[in-house]
Structure formats: C-alpha cells, structure tokens
Design an enzyme around this catalytic site. Structure first.
Site, PDB file in Angstrom:
ATOM      1  N   ALA A   1      70.669  60.009  26.266  1.00  0.00           N
ATOM      2  CA  ALA A   1      70.218  58.765  25.362  1.00  0.00           C
ATOM      3  C   ALA A   1      71.340  58.027  24.592  1.00  0.00           C
ATOM      4  O   ALA A   1      72.258  58.403  24.390  1.00  0.00           O
ATOM      5  CB  ALA A   1      68.985  59.495  24.705  1.00  0.00           C
TER       6      ALA A   1
ATOM      7  N   GLY B   1      69.643  63.229  28.213  1.00  0.00           N
ATOM      8  CA  GLY B   1      68.853  62.278  28.833  1.00  0.00           C
ATOM      9  C   GLY B   1      69.495  62.103  30.238  1.00  0.00           C
ATOM     10  O   GLY B   1      68.531  61.746  31.160  1.00  0.00           O
TER      11      GLY B   1
ATOM     12  N   GLU C   1      68.170  64.741  32.444  1.00  0.00           N
ATOM     13  CA  GLU C   1      66.785  64.705  32.303  1.00  0.00           C
ATOM     14  C   GLU C   1      66.458  63.814  33.373  1.00  0.00           C
ATOM     15  O   GLU C   1      65.400  63.924  34.290  1.00  0.00           O
ATOM     16  CB  GLU C   1      66.058  64.478  31.174  1.00  0.00           C
ATOM     17  CG  GLU C   1      66.285  65.700  29.977  1.00  0.00           C
ATOM     18  CD  GLU C   1      65.842  65.218  28.650  1.00  0.00           C
ATOM     19  OE1 GLU C   1      66.501  64.441  28.052  1.00  0.00           O
ATOM     20  OE2 GLU C   1      64.632  65.775  28.234  1.00  0.00           O
TER      21      GLU C   1
ATOM     22  N   GLU D   1      71.546  68.403  23.438  1.00  0.00           N
ATOM     23  CA  GLU D   1      70.809  67.642  22.096  1.00  0.00           C
ATOM     24  C   GLU D   1      70.616  68.589  20.908  1.00  0.00           C
ATOM     25  O   GLU D   1      70.541  67.878  19.758  1.00  0.00           O
ATOM     26  CB  GLU D   1      69.288  67.401  22.643  1.00  0.00           C
ATOM     27  CG  GLU D   1      69.148  66.307  23.643  1.00  0.00           C
ATOM     28  CD  GLU D   1      69.208  66.655  25.074  1.00  0.00           C
ATOM     29  OE1 GLU D   1      69.646  67.853  25.537  1.00  0.00           O
ATOM     30  OE2 GLU D   1      68.941  65.972  25.915  1.00  0.00           O
TER      31      GLU D   1
HETATM   32  C1  3H9 Z   1      69.613  62.636  24.335  1.00  0.00           C
HETATM   33  O1  3H9 Z   1      69.782  62.557  25.486  1.00  0.00           O
HETATM   34  C2  3H9 Z   1      67.941  62.792  23.967  1.00  0.00           C
HETATM   35  C3  3H9 Z   1      67.142  62.923  25.097  1.00  0.00           C
HETATM   36  O2  3H9 Z   1      67.029  64.316  25.614  1.00  0.00           O
HETATM   37  C4  3H9 Z   1      65.758  62.311  24.830  1.00  0.00           C
HETATM   38  C5  3H9 Z   1      65.403  61.087  24.880  1.00  0.00           C
HETATM   39  C6  3H9 Z   1      64.183  60.690  24.599  1.00  0.00           C
HETATM   40  N1  3H9 Z   1      75.311  57.317  22.992  1.00  0.00           N
HETATM   41  O3  3H9 Z   1      83.204  61.199  23.233  1.00  0.00           O
HETATM   42  P1  3H9 Z   1      84.021  59.830  23.547  1.00  0.00           P
HETATM   43  C7  3H9 Z   1      80.335  56.678  22.851  1.00  0.00           C
HETATM   44  S1  3H9 Z   1      70.603  62.943  23.117  1.00  0.00           S
HETATM   45  C8  3H9 Z   1      75.977  56.318  22.473  1.00  0.00           C
HETATM   46  O4  3H9 Z   1      85.187  59.338  22.657  1.00  0.00           O
HETATM   47  P2  3H9 Z   1      84.919  61.455  25.809  1.00  0.00           P
HETATM   48  C9  3H9 Z   1      81.218  57.149  21.922  1.00  0.00           C
HETATM   49  O5  3H9 Z   1      80.619  56.953  20.646  1.00  0.00           O
HETATM   50  C10 3H9 Z   1      72.219  62.555  23.667  1.00  0.00           C
HETATM   51  N2  3H9 Z   1      77.127  56.156  22.375  1.00  0.00           N
HETATM   52  O6  3H9 Z   1      84.695  59.974  25.085  1.00  0.00           O
HETATM   53  C11 3H9 Z   1      82.575  56.443  22.232  1.00  0.00           C
HETATM   54  O7  3H9 Z   1      82.323  55.137  21.576  1.00  0.00           O
HETATM   55  P3  3H9 Z   1      83.626  54.584  20.530  1.00  0.00           P
HETATM   56  C12 3H9 Z   1      72.713  63.749  24.421  1.00  0.00           C
HETATM   57  C13 3H9 Z   1      77.748  57.152  23.038  1.00  0.00           C
HETATM   58  O8  3H9 Z   1      85.335  60.889  27.230  1.00  0.00           O
HETATM   59  C14 3H9 Z   1      82.491  56.276  23.486  1.00  0.00           C
HETATM   60  O9  3H9 Z   1      81.197  56.511  24.109  1.00  0.00           O
HETATM   61  N3  3H9 Z   1      74.160  63.355  25.036  1.00  0.00           N
HETATM   62  C15 3H9 Z   1      77.370  58.224  23.785  1.00  0.00           C
HETATM   63  O10 3H9 Z   1      85.767  62.243  24.897  1.00  0.00           O
HETATM   64  C16 3H9 Z   1      83.316  57.202  24.234  1.00  0.00           C
HETATM   65  O11 3H9 Z   1      82.931  58.495  23.899  1.00  0.00           O
HETATM   66  C17 3H9 Z   1      75.174  63.703  24.467  1.00  0.00           C
HETATM   67  O12 3H9 Z   1      75.221  64.367  23.133  1.00  0.00           O
HETATM   68  C18 3H9 Z   1      75.800  58.224  23.601  1.00  0.00           C
HETATM   69  N4  3H9 Z   1      75.162  59.416  24.365  1.00  0.00           N
HETATM   70  O13 3H9 Z   1      83.599  62.214  26.020  1.00  0.00           O
HETATM   71  C19 3H9 Z   1      76.415  63.525  24.819  1.00  0.00           C
HETATM   72  N5  3H9 Z   1      78.125  59.302  24.121  1.00  0.00           N
HETATM   73  O14 3H9 Z   1      84.332  54.318  21.835  1.00  0.00           O
HETATM   74  C20 3H9 Z   1      77.479  62.905  23.848  1.00  0.00           C
HETATM   75  C21 3H9 Z   1      79.272  58.829  23.805  1.00  0.00           C
HETATM   76  O15 3H9 Z   1      82.821  53.187  20.435  1.00  0.00           O
HETATM   77  N6  3H9 Z   1      78.534  62.257  24.355  1.00  0.00           N
HETATM   78  N7  3H9 Z   1      79.210  57.640  23.379  1.00  0.00           N
HETATM   79  O16 3H9 Z   1      84.066  55.323  19.731  1.00  0.00           O
HETATM   80  C22 3H9 Z   1      79.618  63.263  24.598  1.00  0.00           C
HETATM   81  O17 3H9 Z   1      79.557  64.441  24.677  1.00  0.00           O
HETATM   82  C23 3H9 Z   1      80.965  62.541  25.087  1.00  0.00           C
HETATM   83  O18 3H9 Z   1      80.947  61.195  24.539  1.00  0.00           O
HETATM   84  C24 3H9 Z   1      81.083  62.512  26.660  1.00  0.00           C
HETATM   85  C25 3H9 Z   1      82.587  61.872  26.838  1.00  0.00           C
HETATM   86  C26 3H9 Z   1      81.353  63.834  27.099  1.00  0.00           C
HETATM   87  C27 3H9 Z   1      80.127  61.830  27.409  1.00  0.00           C
END
Ligand code: 3H9
Length: 706
Positions: free
Chosen positions: A68, A107, A110, A130
């Site tokens: 998400a 998400g 999901e 999450e």
């Molecule tokens: C969810 O999914 C809820 C659902 O179950 C239900 C919904 C109803 N959203 O980490 P990085 C940005 S909860 C928005 O530096 P990497 C991040 O801020 C979500 N932005 O890169 C950064 O921005 P900036 C569950 C996001 O290559 C840029 O992307 N998902 C999101 O080291 C690069 O990120 C998670 O918890 C996001 N979801 O790692 C996953 N994700 O450049 C969270 C990232 O402006 N994300 N950004 O600073 C991660 O674990 C890592 O970002 C990922 C990439 C492994 C994907």
C-alpha cells in the site's frame, strides 16, 4: 500484440490472448489511489473482452509492488479501497496470474494472493511486513495466506514481517512455480501460456484448503496468542494479527474479510501506527539534503582502521561484510593479534550459528590484512581511527595518518565525545577529517553519526554517507559538541535519572519505568552492560568544566570506586553472580544510595512510574530541542532516528521528538517549568521548545521546513 489501454499508473496491453497489466508507479509501484483505480478498471475491462483469455499482472522496474502507499495512511481513504480491488481480481472469470519479481510486499503480495496463480523470479522478496508499520495485512492477506500456507506459517510470516525468498515461498505454498527467466514479462507470458495450454481456469485462494484441519489450526493460534502476549510488550497490531487469523479459521471467508477490515482500521487509527510510519520515513530522510545530493563522494575502495579493540574490530567486520578490503593497524604484534582474533571470533560465532558458511568466513577474512606500521595505510581511501578515547592519543594518531595517507584520503575518528576540530588540527588537511561515530557492536548497530567539523569538506561528508550506504547503516549528520547528538542528550536524561535516584527512586524502579515505556532495558541496566568505567572516565574528564551550579549525584562514582563496573566485573547497579547476564537487585547498592541521600541531606520521596517516565522524557526532549536549536542536528526526525537506531527508544513511539509532538509540547513545557521550581539550574526550558509551544507549533513543522 495490440495496445488495449494506457491509463498511467497501471496500463494494459494485449499479447495475443493474454492481457498484461503492468503497474508502473515509481519508485516502488506502491498501491496509490491511481494505481488501485487503474488496476480495477483493467480487470473489469478484461472480463468483457472476448479476445482476452487470461490476465497477467506484473510490475514495471525493479519491483512487483512494494505494498500500500504508506504516505496515504492517516489521510481520508480514497476508493476503490485495496480489499475491494483484490476481491475483484479474485472474482475474475478469466484466470489471473501474477509474476513476482523484486519486492512483492504487504498489499503487493495481497494482490498476488488474490490472483489465481503465482510465478516468482529468482531474487523476488515476498512478505507481509505490515506489523513493522503497526498494521496487519488489510487486503485479504490474513485470510488468504493461512488458506495457502497454513495458520502457523502465515502467523510466522505476518508477526515477524520477514521476507521470504522465491524458493522459500514455493516451499511454503505461496507461489506455484519459479522461473529462471530474468525478464518478468517473458517469465509471466511463458507461465501463462503453459496454464492456458492445459486449460487452467480461475483458481481462487478463498477456496484453498490449508485450513481444513480446524482443530489443529486453532491450537496453533491459541499457542501463538499466548506467546504474542508474552513477547510483544504492549505492541498493538500483533495480537490483532492473531485475531484475524483466528477469524480465517472460524468464520466463512467473506465474514473473515470483514473482521480483518475492522481490525485493520483499529490498527490504522492507533498512535503506534503513526509512530512506526514516522520512523519509516525518518530513516529514509536522513540522507536528504541538497548539499549531499549535489556532491559526489570520493573514491571508496580500500578501508584502513587504526585500533583493534572492540570498536576497531567491529568496524572491520562491518567493512569486510560489505566487501571492502581492510587493513588494520595496531601498535605491536601482540595487540595486532588480539585485534585479528576479535574479528575472527565474530566470524567463527556466525559459522557456529549457521549464519554464514566456513567458505564465506574464509573469503571475508581473506580481505583482512594486519600491520604494525602506519605506512600500510598508504593506499587506503578512508581510514577510521578507533583508539583509546583521549584527545592527545588521537591527535598523535592523526599526525601519523597525515604523514602516510595518500592525498585525498578521508581521515575519520570514531570518537564518541571529543572535539573533531581539535583532532583535525593535528593534520595539514582538516578538510579531509570527519567523525564517524559507530555504535557498539559496530557490525550490528545500524546507526552512524557522521560528525562534520568546522573545516570538513562537502565531499568528505558525502564519502561518510557513501560509506554508510555501502555498510547498510543509517547515517545521521551531526555537528561538533561534547557527545554529538546521541551521547550529549543521553548525558542529560541520565542526569535526570540520577537525580531521581538520589531523591528517592531506586535504580530498579527507574529501570522498570523506562522498560514499561517500551525500552528493552533501563539506564542502569544499560550502564552495567556498557561498563560503569566508561561513564566514570567521561565524568572525570568533564569535572574541570562542570557548572558548579548544577547538582552532581555521586552515587555512580561510589560504585565505580569499589570497582563495580557492571556485568564485566560481576556487579554494578545489579549483581551478576557466576557471570549471569540477567542482573539481580543488590541490597548493598541500596544501602550506598541511602548513605548518599543522607550525606546530601535528601529526604527520600516516592515516585510513580509515570513520574519517572515524564521526568526522564522531559529531560531528553528539552536537550534534544537545544541540540536542534544549536544546529547540531539538522532536523527533529534525525534525532528520532538516532534514538531509535542507537539507544533502544521504542520504535512504536516514533522517537523523542515525535513522542513530544504526540503528547503536546505545551504539556512537556509545563512539566519542565514545574520541575524548574525545584531545580532551576538543571531544568532550563530550551528556547526552541518555548518558542514552538507558545506559538502552538510542533517539531514536525520543522521537519517539513528542513
Ligand atoms: C500495506 O501494504 C497495507 C496493506 O496490507 C493493506 C492496505 C489496505 N509506500 O526503502 P527505499 C518509498 S503496508 C510509499 O529507500 P530500497 C521510500 O519512502 C505497506 N512509499 O528503497 C523511498 O522514497 P524516497 C507494506 C514507499 O530499494 C523509495 O520508495 N509494505 C513505499 O532500499 C525507495 O525506498 C512495506 O512495508 C510504500 N509502500 O527498498 C514495504 N515503499 O526515495 C516498505 C517504499 O522519497 N518498503 N517507498 O525516500 C520497503 O520495505 C522498501 O522500500 C523496499 C525497497 C524493499 C520496497
């Protein structure tokens, strides 16, 4: 192959009878409102199109979907909501296939679980993280994952937030096939064609049977509920994850989805979610500064380390782990051998625990070289000094480094407190000098304070940040002062704790109150772990410049004078009989405290846990405001990161500045003004705190400005 529609965030294109829906929403294909709308529209349109026999979902760029859009949490929800999009995918009358590559998280996973078939590329990371954001999987994940992988495996995945490799996901039943193809489109089309060739139709996860043995699944849920209650110490979402999985077993699918939604909304509204999401972005914001983005780091290929003690060896391991060749210099053969042995011991332990293979250990140790002459550092691009914490000693080392280092090499000191400018003054090139303050154990702790001196050049700073990136650490820029950001603030709230101890709270009560706030340990357990002699040395160093108007609590000195330095000497504030790691309360310590109270003429008073927590936090927040006001820290969220990643501040509270905002700066200021009635010299409200509180602003408003 014909173009079918191009709607921006998710676009659809037909490859013969397969409609490929590509989510293209940089940087990580998060499921923002526009993506959800496009995705739902593409699925709906495909139903009516007689030329489409199957739908393939994939992500553009490096990831499938990272989840998400975290930036939308806390804002009014915009339809279509993700659970509905997932339900529409699952309801498709035509088979839907997801090809997973890069991150398929939250998400994103999901969405894939709502699809009918899943194929994963090598390198894909699947997870439901999450819980790390104070949430639960809220788009059917708590209902679909258990139906595919069983209750226990799904609980483990959701409660740990861990990522699974493609192979592990296949073994767990989350994906149906692996592909060796490196291109997701080719992999997805090939797999979809195989399915169509055997006449595969929709296969809905809601009907999958891993929960058939309800009694066994419920027993797993019950056991996990007990464990969660015991281990998650006040965290809000883990217990709700367990409840949602219970619903997956006990309730029909659609009712289970409604239960999940209700629990998800409770989590979404919780202050813990706000704190954890704040922490997520705060950690990513530390590197955001125009100066840094405009400056290229210097060459960074070979690392030198001076000093093979605990810190030097830990830094060496961190650098070896990241693939750097490392040269360690010690003053003689015996000291060098001890340094090498410390490095080798870390790797032997890792091999013993099965974390790395013996070959991997050998490969890392092969990058290590030891030397007893500074000249061995003449090809290093960055040299980190980690010797005894004494200015004259460090200056002597820097004079040597100045002599042997190649032009342009960055010279770093790992000092925790000392003045970088005075250390740099021992060289002819202070522009090349900075502080790199690692935290112990340096190969594990994520925080790196990058301390910028008066003459430090921008590309020297950029090289410090680049090192952090390569070591996978979280760098925070700090200015020069005694203790930089973290240790400077720590000294003040530790002082507040010491004053409470002299005034009537036992160290055990203080530790318990700090743990009840969410810290893994209290300040006196921490002191015992770090070694009381370290703080004692700092207090002695500061003694000549101590403000005589400030109260000085002597209890810690009384323990140190007896040689009670904590765990390593078997006693400190606690007793550690026979090398025990868990300390026991010590009546002799309480007697010493009583004697000190009598000497200081204090009549002990009682403190509640809340009293202790409020004073401890107020001292921390007030000094943090001073650190900010003086430009030692660049932004409030940087201070939060320092405390979250270096000092055990409970992550769900977001860090001291976020916490201060959440309780209200006016309340914090009122507390400080109240305490100042007793002790105006210590409790001086920070000008910045006063200014913000009196103008109705908060620390977050300064993050936006930074
Ligand atoms: C969810 O999914 C809820 C659902 O179950 C239900 C919904 C109803 N959203 O980490 P990085 C940005 S909860 C928005 O530096 P990497 C991040 O801020 C979500 N932005 O890169 C950064 O921005 P900036 C569950 C996001 O290559 C840029 O992307 N998902 C999101 O080291 C690069 O990120 C998670 O918890 C996001 N979801 O790692 C996953 N994700 O450049 C969270 C990232 O402006 N994300 N950004 O600073 C991660 O674990 C890592 O970002 C990922 C990439 C492994 C994907």
């Amino acid at each position: 192959m014909t173009d079918r529609a191009s709607t921006g965030a998710a676009s659809a294109r037909r490859y013969e009878d397969i409609l490929v829906v590509t989510i293209d929403h940089p940087p990580v294909n998060a499921l923002s409102a526009s993506v959800r709308a496009d995705l739902a529209a593409a699925i709906d349109a495909a139903q009516a199109d007689p030329q489409v026999r199957a739908i393939l979902l994939m992500g553009a760029g490096r990831n499938f979907i990272a989840g998400a859009d975290i930036r939308e949490f806390g804002k009014p929800p915009q339809p279509p909501i993700l659970p509905d999009v997932c339900n529409r995918i699952e309801a498709s009358a035509k088979p839907v296939i997801a090809v997973l590559h890069g991150a398929a998280l939250g998400g994103g996973l999901e969405v894939a679980l709502a699809a009918h078939y899943r194929v994963a590329l090598a390198g894909a990371k699947l997870g439901l993280p999450e819980v790390t954001l104070g949430l639960l999987p809220g788009a059917g994940g708590t209902q679909r994952a258990p139906r595919l992988m069983g209750a226990q495996a799904a609980l483990d995945l959701m409660l740990s937030g861990k990522h699974l490799s493609a192979g592990a996901a296949l073994a767990a039943g989350l994906v149906d096939a692996l592909s060796n193809d490196t291109d997701p489109l080719d992999a997805g089309l090939a797999y979809t064609r195989q399915l169509l060739a055997v006449g595969a139709g929709p296969r809905r996860t809601r009907d999958a049977g891993a929960l058939a043995d309800k009694a066994a699944a419920l027993a797993q849920v019950d056991a996990t509920a007990v464990q969660v209650e015991r281990t998650t110490r006040g965290l809000y979402s883990p217990a709700r994850i367990v409840e949602a999985v219970r619903a997956a077993i006990e309730q029909p699918f659609d009712e289970g989805l409604r239960t999940e939604r209700a629990l998800f909304l409770q989590c979404l509204d919780s202050p813990q979610r706000a704190g954890l999401v704040h922490a997520f972005f705060a950690e990513r914001d530390t590197t955001k500064s125009p100066a840094l983005q405009q400056t290229r780091p210097r060459r960074l290929e070979r690392i030198g380390i001076v000093g093979g003690g605990t810190m030097g060896a830990g830094i060496a391991v961190a650098a070896l782990d990241a693939g750097f060749p490392v040269t360690m210099v010690e003053q003689d053969d015996a000291a060098l051998e001890r340094g090498r042995a410390r490095v080798a011991q870390v790797y032997d332990l890792l091999v013993g625990k099965g974390r790395i293979s013996a070959e991997e250990r050998d490969a890392r140790m092969a990058r290590y070289t030891g030397a007893t002459r500074y000249e061995a550092l003449d090809d290093a691009d960055l040299i980190i000094e980690a010797v005894f914490e004494d200015l004259a000693v460090k200056q002597a080392v820097f004079a040597q480094l100045d002599r042997v280092a190649k032009p342009g090499a960055v010279l770093a000191t790992n000092t925790s407190y000392l003045d970088i400018n005075l250390i740099a003054a021992a060289t002819r090139g202070p522009a090349d000098v900075l502080g790199l303050h690692f935290f112990s154990p340096a190969n594990i702790m994520k925080l790196l304070e990058v301390v910028v001196g008066e003459h430090t050049a921008p590309d020297t700073v950029a090289t410090g940040f680049e090192l952090a990136r390569r070591l996978r650490k979280i760098p925070v820029r700090a200015g020069v002062c005694d203790g930089f950001i973290g240790n400077r603030i720590l000294a003040v709230h530790r002082q507040a704790a010491d004053m409470m101890m002299e005034d009537g709270a036992s160290p055990y009560e203080i530790d318990a109150a700090v743990r009840a706030f969410g810290y893994p340990m209290g300040p006196y357990q921490m002191a015992d772990l770090a070694g009381g002699d370290i703080g004692w040395a700092t207090r002695k160093r500061r003694a000549p410049t101590r403000d005589p108007a400030l109260r000085y609590v002597q209890i810690p000195d009384r323990l140190c004078e007896r040689g009670w330095f904590g765990q390593k000497t078997g006693r400190g504030f606690y007793l550690y009989p026979d090398g025990a790691r868990q300390g026991a309360q010590d009546p002799e310590v309480l007697a010493i405290i009583d004697a000190e109270r009598a000497r200081a003429g204090v009549t002990p008073r009682a403190y509640t846990q809340e009293d202790i927590q409020r004073r401890y936090l107020a001292a921390m927040i007030n000094e943090a405001a001073n650190v900010l006001h003086q430009g030692i820290a660049q932004r409030p969220s940087d201070i939060d990161v320092v405390f979250l990643s270096g000092y055990g501040f409970p992550r769900h509270r977001g860090g001291p500045m976020h916490y201060a905002d959440s309780v209200g700066l006016d309340r914090v200021l009122a507390d400080i003004r109240g305490y100042a009635q007793e002790d105006p010299a210590f409790w001086k409200p920070s000008p910045l705190l006063v200014q913000l509180a009196e103008s109705g602003r908060n620390f977050a408003s300064l993050n936006q400005a930074a």
